[in-house]
Design an enzyme around this catalytic site. Sequence first.
Site, PDB file in Angstrom:
ATOM      1  CG  ASN A  47      -1.974  -1.050   1.213  1.00  0.00           C
ATOM      2  OD1 ASN A  47      -2.208  -1.675   0.188  1.00  0.00           O
ATOM      3  ND2 ASN A  47      -2.621  -1.271   2.348  1.00  0.00           N
ATOM      4  N   GLY A 227      -5.774   9.228  13.232  1.00  0.00           N
ATOM      5  CA  GLY A 227      -6.993   9.036  12.443  1.00  0.00           C
ATOM      6  C   GLY A 227      -7.674  10.367  12.165  1.00  0.00           C
ATOM      7  CG  ASP A 257      -0.785   1.156   4.786  1.00  0.00           C
ATOM      8  OD1 ASP A 257       0.031   1.183   5.731  1.00  0.00           O
ATOM      9  OD2 ASP A 257      -1.608   0.232   4.629  1.00  0.00           O
ATOM     10  N   GLY A 292     -11.712   0.511   0.033  1.00  0.00           N
ATOM     11  CA  GLY A 292     -10.491  -0.234  -0.276  1.00  0.00           C
ATOM     12  C   GLY A 292      -9.237   0.501   0.166  1.00  0.00           C
ATOM     13  CB  SER A 296      -9.246   4.287  -1.417  1.00  0.00           C
ATOM     14  OG  SER A 296      -8.140   4.198  -0.518  1.00  0.00           O
TER      15      SER A 296
HETATM   16  O1  RIB Z   1      -2.976  -1.062   6.539  1.00  0.00           O
HETATM   17  C1  RIB Z   1      -3.977  -1.734   5.840  1.00  0.00           C
HETATM   18  C2  RIB Z   1      -3.495  -3.071   5.405  1.00  0.00           C
HETATM   19  O2  RIB Z   1      -3.306  -3.868   6.545  1.00  0.00           O
HETATM   20  C3  RIB Z   1      -4.474  -3.841   4.553  1.00  0.00           C
HETATM   21  O3  RIB Z   1      -4.329  -3.559   3.173  1.00  0.00           O
HETATM   22  C4  RIB Z   1      -4.192  -5.279   4.915  1.00  0.00           C
HETATM   23  O4  RIB Z   1      -3.591  -6.007   3.898  1.00  0.00           O
HETATM   24  C5  RIB Z   1      -3.348  -5.230   6.174  1.00  0.00           C
HETATM   25  O5  RIB Z   1      -2.073  -5.587   5.916  1.00  0.00           O
END
Ligand code: RIB
Length: 314
Positions: A47, A227, A257, A292, A296
């Site tokens: 990500n 958050g 991420d 997602g 996203s």
């Molecule tokens: O940080 C989100 C991620 O945590 C998700 O995409 C999932 O795969 C987990 O690793």
Amino acid sequence: MTAKAPRIGVVGSSNVDLVTYVGRMPVWGETIAAPRFEMNHGGKGANQAVAAAKLGAAVVMVSKVGDDMLGDGVLRNFEETKVSTRHVQCVPGQSTGTATILVNASGDNCILIVKGANGDLTPADLERAGEELKTCDLILTQLEVPLESVYATIAFGKRHGVKTALNPAPALPNLDLERIRDANFITPNETELAILTGMPVESEDEIAAAARSLVAEGLETVIVTLGARGSLVATPQGLRRVAPVKVQAVDSTGAGDAFIGSFARYFASGLGLDAALDKATRYAADSVTRRGAQKSFATEAEFEAFCAGLAKTD
Ligand code: RIB
């Protein structure tokens, strides 16, 4: 003249996310129907890599997938998002990492991961990618791969003068502070901060004290992601609170991420800490307005449009 693209290295996980959107959580022994299911590309490492790549960074990914149909999809996704797959290996007989994710109506989630091939990423894999990683402006790592590889990444950065950022997620009780001290950035959320420090994080003052304690331990820049409440940054120079950008959240999966990948991209391209954090706050806010993780994340053009929209409402 076009500016050189920032180079980001990522030593981390690649997952496939199995996401169920729920009206409510089932209890043990109960079967209920949920309104929606999606299978998406995820994994904290992937990500962060994809966020940086979508924003125009050149990204070197060091990761492992299984020799199953999910692994092929992960590799194709990296190719489509222009993340280099040169150091993404396929492990025979192993499964690709998966994350089973439940998202509620407020956009909050809970996640169950199966590491699969991510558990096979070793310090030797990192060394094999060494020549490319040495040319990066910043290397990111997280805790979905073996701890020895995380420690080796931070030591590699120190040895070669490349800055490193550790996202200590998911939270682990046995992180060795001695071996993460050389990371230039650490980006815990509140839960991870509490586990890292053993300190309470109920109030703003407690969060600040816990963040300061990590700086006192020798960590250079502590960025606590909060958050919808923004973030807090602690450095030896003091504390700074970064205000949130208010949006209607649909799905917060991968927002942390999005924050880190975009922060890396902007910091590596020369923006100062504060400006890079402001960009990252906006990028992560935009990402929670869509479902997602990676899917996203905005491209650079989409992100500019989002920021222009915010400027009009300021
Ligand atoms: O940080 C989100 C991620 O945590 C998700 O995409 C999932 O795969 C987990 O690793």
